[in-house]
Design a protein around this motif. Structure first.
Motif, PDB file in Angstrom:
ATOM      1  N   PRO A 760      47.042 -77.866  30.217  1.00 32.12           N
ATOM      2  CA  PRO A 760      45.654 -77.153  30.703  1.00 32.12           C
ATOM      3  C   PRO A 760      45.766 -75.398  29.309  1.00 32.12           C
ATOM      4  CG  PRO A 760      46.812 -77.205  32.582  1.00 32.12           C
ATOM      5  CD  PRO A 760      48.167 -77.685  31.157  1.00 32.12           C
ATOM      6  N   THR A 761      44.653 -74.372  29.207  1.00 32.01           N
ATOM      7  CA  THR A 761      44.281 -73.862  27.345  1.00 32.01           C
ATOM      8  C   THR A 761      43.335 -72.894  28.117  1.00 32.01           C
ATOM      9  OG1 THR A 761      44.699 -76.042  26.372  1.00 32.01           O
ATOM     10  CG2 THR A 761      43.505 -73.934  25.573  1.00 32.01           C
ATOM     11  N   LEU A 762      43.811 -72.031  26.963  1.00 31.97           N
ATOM     12  CA  LEU A 762      42.760 -70.516  27.193  1.00 31.97           C
ATOM     13  C   LEU A 762      41.872 -71.173  26.203  1.00 31.97           C
ATOM     14  CD1 LEU A 762      45.471 -67.974  27.716  1.00 31.97           C
ATOM     15  CD2 LEU A 762      43.990 -68.865  29.865  1.00 31.97           C
ATOM     16  N   VAL A 763      39.971 -70.954  26.399  1.00 36.80           N
ATOM     17  CA  VAL A 763      39.086 -71.275  26.342  1.00 36.80           C
ATOM     18  C   VAL A 763      38.298 -70.103  25.753  1.00 36.80           C
ATOM     19  CG1 VAL A 763      39.450 -73.780  26.317  1.00 36.80           C
ATOM     20  CG2 VAL A 763      38.199 -72.764  27.395  1.00 36.80           C
ATOM     21  N   THR A 764      37.468 -70.044  24.968  1.00 38.35           N
ATOM     22  CA  THR A 764      36.083 -68.947  25.212  1.00 38.35           C
ATOM     23  C   THR A 764      35.088 -69.429  25.291  1.00 38.35           C
ATOM     24  OG1 THR A 764      35.246 -70.015  23.074  1.00 38.35           O
ATOM     25  CG2 THR A 764      36.524 -68.616  23.101  1.00 38.35           C
ATOM     26  N   GLU A 765      34.125 -68.565  26.775  1.00 38.65           N
ATOM     27  CA  GLU A 765      32.923 -69.691  27.460  1.00 38.65           C
ATOM     28  C   GLU A 765      32.094 -69.470  25.883  1.00 38.65           C
ATOM     29  OE1 GLU A 765      30.565 -66.635  30.220  1.00 38.65           O
ATOM     30  OE2 GLU A 765      31.723 -65.378  28.856  1.00 38.65           O
ATOM     31  N   GLN A 766      31.943 -69.534  24.939  1.00 39.83           N
ATOM     32  CA  GLN A 766      31.455 -70.218  23.186  1.00 39.83           C
ATOM     33  C   GLN A 766      31.566 -72.102  23.847  1.00 39.83           C
ATOM     34  OE1 GLN A 766      28.268 -69.443  22.249  1.00 39.83           O
ATOM     35  NE2 GLN A 766      27.863 -71.454  21.928  1.00 39.83           N
ATOM     36  N   TYR A 767      33.169 -72.249  23.317  1.00 41.94           N
ATOM     37  CA  TYR A 767      33.040 -73.900  23.754  1.00 41.94           C
ATOM     38  C   TYR A 767      33.146 -74.604  24.800  1.00 41.94           C
ATOM     39  CZ  TYR A 767      36.846 -77.307  24.747  1.00 41.94           C
ATOM     40  OH  TYR A 767      37.627 -78.080  24.310  1.00 41.94           O
ATOM     41  N   LEU A 768      32.690 -73.653  26.100  1.00 44.35           N
ATOM     42  CA  LEU A 768      32.215 -74.540  26.991  1.00 44.35           C
ATOM     43  C   LEU A 768      30.813 -74.838  26.716  1.00 44.35           C
ATOM     44  CD1 LEU A 768      34.954 -72.998  29.996  1.00 44.35           C
ATOM     45  CD2 LEU A 768      34.295 -75.379  29.386  1.00 44.35           C
ATOM     46  N   LEU A 769      30.293 -73.824  26.917  1.00 45.91           N
ATOM     47  CA  LEU A 769      28.786 -73.862  26.575  1.00 45.91           C
ATOM     48  C   LEU A 769      28.530 -75.250  25.140  1.00 45.91           C
ATOM     49  CD1 LEU A 769      27.469 -70.202  26.039  1.00 45.91           C
ATOM     50  CD2 LEU A 769      26.844 -72.063  28.013  1.00 45.91           C
ATOM     51  N   ASP A 770      29.173 -74.775  23.984  1.00 41.05           N
ATOM     52  CA  ASP A 770      28.745 -75.996  23.188  1.00 41.05           C
ATOM     53  C   ASP A 770      29.123 -77.621  24.232  1.00 41.05           C
ATOM     54  OD1 ASP A 770      28.449 -74.108  21.521  1.00 41.05           O
ATOM     55  OD2 ASP A 770      30.632 -74.251  20.276  1.00 41.05           O
ATOM     56  N   LEU A 771      30.218 -77.256  24.607  1.00 39.01           N
ATOM     57  CA  LEU A 771      30.548 -79.265  25.414  1.00 39.01           C
ATOM     58  C   LEU A 771      29.077 -79.313  26.637  1.00 39.01           C
ATOM     59  CD1 LEU A 771      34.098 -79.047  26.603  1.00 39.01           C
ATOM     60  CD2 LEU A 771      33.202 -80.115  24.155  1.00 39.01           C
ATOM     61  N   GLU A 772      28.722 -77.773  27.117  1.00 33.69           N
ATOM     62  CA  GLU A 772      27.660 -78.351  28.343  1.00 33.69           C
ATOM     63  C   GLU A 772      26.478 -78.898  26.950  1.00 33.69           C
ATOM     64  OE1 GLU A 772      26.532 -74.700  31.100  1.00 33.69           O
ATOM     65  OE2 GLU A 772      25.213 -74.795  29.265  1.00 33.69           O
ATOM     66  N   ARG A 773      26.052 -77.765  26.373  1.00 31.83           N
ATOM     67  CA  ARG A 773      24.860 -78.308  25.436  1.00 31.83           C
ATOM     68  C   ARG A 773      24.998 -80.370  24.489  1.00 31.83           C
ATOM     69  NH1 ARG A 773      24.896 -74.675  22.669  1.00 31.83           N
ATOM     70  NH2 ARG A 773      25.894 -76.145  20.518  1.00 31.83           N
ATOM     71  N   GLU A 774      26.503 -80.181  24.783  1.00 30.38           N
ATOM     72  CA  GLU A 774      26.356 -81.276  23.847  1.00 30.38           C
ATOM     73  C   GLU A 774      25.952 -82.507  24.270  1.00 30.38           C
ATOM     74  OE1 GLU A 774      29.887 -83.996  22.107  1.00 30.38           O
ATOM     75  OE2 GLU A 774      30.239 -82.320  22.037  1.00 30.38           O
ATOM     76  N   ALA A 775      26.679 -82.117  26.096  1.00 28.18           N
ATOM     77  CA  ALA A 775      26.691 -82.956  27.157  1.00 28.18           C
ATOM     78  C   ALA A 775      25.040 -83.589  27.183  1.00 28.18           C
ATOM     79  CB  ALA A 775      27.832 -83.123  28.062  1.00 28.18           C
ATOM     80  N   PHE A 776      24.589 -81.895  27.928  1.00 26.35           N
ATOM     81  CA  PHE A 776      23.317 -82.383  28.501  1.00 26.35           C
ATOM     82  C   PHE A 776      22.170 -82.952  27.303  1.00 26.35           C
ATOM     83  CE2 PHE A 776      18.400 -80.287  28.180  1.00 26.35           C
ATOM     84  CZ  PHE A 776      18.587 -80.448  29.476  1.00 26.35           C
ATOM     85  N   LEU A 777      22.286 -82.981  25.872  1.00 31.45           N
ATOM     86  CA  LEU A 777      21.301 -83.610  24.791  1.00 31.45           C
ATOM     87  C   LEU A 777      21.370 -85.502  24.358  1.00 31.45           C
ATOM     88  CD1 LEU A 777      21.941 -81.029  21.921  1.00 31.45           C
ATOM     89  CD2 LEU A 777      20.003 -81.746  23.159  1.00 31.45           C
ATOM     90  N   SER A 778      23.418 -85.582  24.961  1.00 29.82           N
ATOM     91  CA  SER A 778      23.352 -86.982  25.013  1.00 29.82           C
ATOM     92  C   SER A 778      22.944 -87.478  26.403  1.00 29.82           C
ATOM     93  CB  SER A 778      25.175 -87.550  25.614  1.00 29.82           C
ATOM     94  OG  SER A 778      25.324 -86.990  26.592  1.00 29.82           O
ATOM     95  N   LEU A 779      23.467 -86.504  27.613  1.00 33.33           N
ATOM     96  CA  LEU A 779      21.996 -87.523  28.228  1.00 33.33           C
ATOM     97  C   LEU A 779      20.272 -87.279  28.290  1.00 33.33           C
ATOM     98  CD1 LEU A 779      24.692 -85.897  31.287  1.00 33.33           C
ATOM     99  CD2 LEU A 779      23.724 -88.184  31.346  1.00 33.33           C
ATOM    100  N   CYS A 780      20.121 -86.914  27.799  1.00 33.82           N
ATOM    101  CA  CYS A 780      18.738 -86.590  27.757  1.00 33.82           C
ATOM    102  C   CYS A 780      18.128 -87.822  26.427  1.00 33.82           C
ATOM    103  CB  CYS A 780      18.655 -85.743  26.898  1.00 33.82           C
ATOM    104  SG  CYS A 780      17.772 -83.835  27.494  1.00 33.82           S
ATOM    105  N   THR A 781      19.198 -88.898  26.144  1.00 37.44           N
ATOM    106  CA  THR A 781      18.655 -89.802  25.504  1.00 37.44           C
ATOM    107  C   THR A 781      18.826 -90.460  26.144  1.00 37.44           C
ATOM    108  OG1 THR A 781      21.072 -90.097  24.283  1.00 37.44           O
ATOM    109  CG2 THR A 781      19.759 -89.288  23.352  1.00 37.44           C
ATOM    110  N   GLU A 782      19.651 -90.618  26.742  1.00 36.77           N
ATOM    111  CA  GLU A 782      19.357 -92.110  28.052  1.00 36.77           C
ATOM    112  C   GLU A 782      18.041 -92.217  29.365  1.00 36.77           C
ATOM    113  OE1 GLU A 782      21.902 -93.813  29.406  1.00 36.77           O
ATOM    114  OE2 GLU A 782      22.850 -93.162  28.658  1.00 36.77           O
TER     115      GLU A 782
END
Length: 801
Positions: A760-782
């Protein structure tokens, strides 16, 4: 005396009684729901050895009715937990309890003798000063309260709800002959402020306002349908959303309400209004009599104007009634050239001029239909109402019309309406002719942001009462506009507060809307004190512009798509971290991106009828505008309150993964989409923008400070990710979800777990937003994702794999 309603008694637990009880429970009022006792035991009760003296038997009718109501769809109650506010009982054992309530409402069968008997019993226990009302839709008040005490008569009125009470806004108040003015005023205020209704003061005339005009409209159609050679499908096409009416239009609505209900009201008007110039129109046509004889009453009997069947191939099929042969046949799609001309016109009010000018059968229908309606409503003044706006209010609130008859007449043009009336062999009313001769060219006008109506006695435009608590965007849009682009209008709504109003189709969110939100924040930070994001369309927003996403994905413009998603995320972060308070005012559908806007506002002021959810799974992606991040962040905030970490994270994961949508704003709290102690719910949607403005102003004046960006979001890493992956794998192997569903769920799991961090780790909102955007984009290639988006664009429904 300050009157407060803490507890009400509802006498009669049928569909209306239970529905009204649920709506009072919706607004926090304690309810006593009573009905008669059974006369005989059921077979189940006999088998259990019960007798007619057992409480469970004596309360069976009321409990069964309430249970059935709570199970019905759409639900009569905002949240099933609110049903705990309702106590049931029976008239023999529990009527004495009405001595402790503040309002007694009778909702029993429409028979005068039964109502009078109930009132006689009630008066034995009712304490002086208690409001007593009837939900009757037509029995004259002077007959109902005959023989009752002076205090009873002074506090007696009709309070007529429309079915279903939760959803239809009309609340007709008809004071008794001796009713105190203060009681009438209180009921009008209470209906609007607390019950969230449009309170309309009606006269004690048959069917009051809503049903008198509404049933006329339906009966008029019944007589026109054969005259013009129209089918039931064609009439429903012509009288549905194209003219701002519900999708169920005319014949489907009758099927839902029940033909017998309509016939009962129509017969009542025919029998009790002998001097009505349209008296013969209320006589039932032959095909209605045949349907009544055959018990083709609609949904309650399995068939009416439409009938659901299963064809030879085992597929569900909807049949329509042929009114010439009185036999069912496969329903056909209706198409008219005149309707094609209105496809590019978004607002129904702007379509009427074109519709009445149509050269085909549709144009003829509209000319006849509107001429009949205009001629009828003009003559109901002053019979059923002294003011024309009350007729419009009643039709909009009781029948779901977007525009009332006089508003439609204005849209067509007053003189054009007179021309239509004369073409049908009728004459305009004297007051209408005088209005035109005096140079008044419309029934309504807007001045200084307020609506004015033509007042017949004074022969002048008079300010419509009751607007002081409202902000009507239609009335101030032009005069108070400070910015506009193709997606939004930004209005100055006073007291240093701006409002960003979406103007895109279905209020979808694209680049222009996001630019408008950013512009609103820029302007507010520079010269104002706060910002509201709200509108008064049918829905707050159905989400992001998936057509744009589809085109970018198909063209493999991933750089542009990445920029577009980041722009959405950055805009949401501006909502959260601006120098001024931001308020979201959702209502109706607030889906996907529409939900994400609310998730990132400083406060949500939601209409009770708000259907909120992160529904992106339906098109093969995860929430990409900060929604996935936000649900992980909210789970993190719950960790600090002592909640079991994996459990709360899993609940938020399932809210997204199952594309859950709240059935009310209150249910949105349970889904974690609204926050208790911070966000608020309004029952009256008309007050929403004004209330949102008040909250923004209060926050600003209380010393709002721009919050620091979050760096303390606790994510669980591999501990949570492992749990999610095992779960999705098990669901895929059990064929509960498809392989592609599993892929989407795993991407979401990775984001909400914060990646595959070892602890368990403390992270920033931006860290999670970057993960979210990367996942969203990868799904758009499907490929599967693109198929789902394409299916959604074609049919409006996601493709399930």
């Amino acid at each position: 005396m300050t009157r407060r309603i803490k507890k009400v008694a509802i006498i009669g637990s049928g569909i209306m009684g239970s529905g009204i009880a649920c709506h009072f429970a919706n607004i926090g009022v304690e309810v006593l729901l009573l009905d008669i006792i059974p006369r005989e035991l059921t077979d189940k009760e006999k088998a259990k050895g019960l007798t007619l003296e057992d409480k469970v038997v004596r309360n069976r009718l009321v409990n069964d009715a309430l249970t059935a109501s709570l199970k019905s769809k759409p639900s009569p109650i905002y949240n099933q937990k609110f049903a705990n506010r309702i106590t049931t009982g029976n008239l023999d054992d529990d009527l004495h309890k009405v001595a402790d309530v503040d309002w007694i409402m009778e909702v029993v069968v429409e028979r005068l003798d039964i109502k009078k008997s109930v009132f006689e019993k009630i008066e034995k226990y009712r304490k002086a000063g208690t409001i007593i009302s009837s939900n009757t839709s037509g029995i004259p008040i002077k007959f109902m309260n005959e023989g009752r005490s002076e205090d009873f008569q002074q506090h007696f009125a009709v309070t007529h709800f429309f079915n279903p009470p939760r959803y239809l806004k009309l609340f007709e108040v008809v004071p008794g002959p001796n009713c105190k003015q203060e009681v009438t005023d209180f009921l009008m205020m209470y209906g609007e402020k607390f019950l969230g209704k449009t309170s309309v003061l009606a006269k004690d005339t048959p069917a009051f306002i809503g049903n008198r005009v509404g049933i006329f409209g339906i009966q008029s159609l019944f007589h026109q349908v054969k005259e013009l050679g129209l089918t039931v499908e064609e009439v429903d096409k012509l009288t549905g959303p194209v003219i701002g009416r519900p999708k169920s239009a005319t014949f489907r609505t009758v099927d839902v309400v029940g033909l017998d209900t309509l016939v009962h009201v129509a017969n009542g008007i025919y029998e009790n209004c002998p001097n009505d110039e349209a008296h013969e129109l209320f006589k039932l046509p032959d095909f209605i009599n045949t349907m009544m004889e055959n018990k083709w009453l609609g949904s309650k009997t399995g068939q009416g104007f439409y009938k659901k069947t299963v064809n030879a191939e085992g597929k569900k099929e909807i049949l329509a009634l042929d009114l010439d042969t009185m036999e069912y046949r496969p329903s056909k799609k209706a198409k008219f050239a005149t309707l094609e001309l209105t496809k590019t016109i978004e607002k129904p009010i702007d379509r009427f001029k074109i519709l009445v000018g149509g050269k085909d059968k549709a144009g003829e229908f509209y000319r006849k239909n509107f001429a009949a309606m205009f001629a009828y409503v003009q003559n109901r003044i002053p019979e059923i109402s002294d003011e024309l706006y009350k007729i419009d209010d009643a039709m909009k609130a009781g029948f779901g019309w977007e525009n009332g008859p006089f508003e439609i007449w204005d849209a067509v043009g007053v003189e054009k309406g007179i021309e239509l009336i004369k073409a049908e062999g009728k004459e305009p009313a004297t007051w209408v002719t005088e209005m035109v001769e005096n140079g008044v060219s419309s029934f309504y006008a807007v001045k200084d942001g307020a609506t004015y109506y033509y007042d017949i006695p004074s022969k002048s435009q008079t300010k419509k009462p009751g607007q002081d608590g409202f902000i009507i965007l239609d009335n101030i849009r032009k005069s108070n506009q400070v910015f506009k682009n193709s997606g939004v209008v930004i209005e100055d709504i006073g007291d240093g507060i701006l409002n960003v109003e979406f103007q895109s189709k279905m209020n979808t969110i694209g680049g222009d809307v996001l630019a408008g939100i950013n512009k609103g924040i820029d302007l507010a930070e520079k010269d104002f004190q706060g910002l509201v994001v709200g509108n008064q369309a049918a829905n707050f927003s159905v989400g992001a512009n998936i057509g744009m996403i589809f085109m970018m994905a198909v063209e493999q413009e991933y750089y542009e798509l990445n920029y577009a998603i980041k722009y959405f995320q950055d805009t949401m972060m501006r909502m959260r971290y601006s120098a001024i308070p931001t308020i979201s005012a959702p209502h109706g559908m607030a889906l996907g991106g529409g939900c994400e806007i609310s998730l990132h506002a400083d406060k949500v002021v939601a209409a009770a009828e708000t259907y909120m959810g992160l529904v992106e799974f339906g098109v093969g992606v995860i929430p990409g505008g900060g929604g996935s991040k936000e649900m992980a962040l909210r789970a993190s905030d719950s960790f600090n309150k002592g909640d079991v970490e994996l459990n709360i994270l899993q609940e938020n994961f399932l809210t997204i993964g199952m594309a859950k949508v709240s059935t009310s704003a209150y249910e949105a709290f349970d889904l974690g989409l609204m926050q208790k102690g911070k966000d608020v719910v309004l029952v009256n949607k008309d007050r929403q923008i004004a209330t949102a403005k008040a909250h923004a102003k209060l926050m600003a004046e209380s010393g709002y400070t721009q919050p620091p960006k979050r760096k303390d979001v606790k994510v669980l890493g591999k501990q949570a990710l492992g749990m999610f992956l095992v779960g999705t794998d098990s669901m895929e192997h059990s064929n509960y979800i498809s392989e592609h569903d599993q892929k989407i769920a795993n991407k979401l799991a990775y984001v909400m777990a914060g990646g595959d961090l070892s602890e368990p780790t403390l992270v920033t909102e931006q860290y999670l937003l970057d993960l979210e955007r990367e996942a969203f984009l990868s799904l758009c290639t499907e490929r599967k994702t693109l198929e789902r988006i394409q299916a959604m664009l074609k049919t409006g429904k996601p493709l399930r794999n």
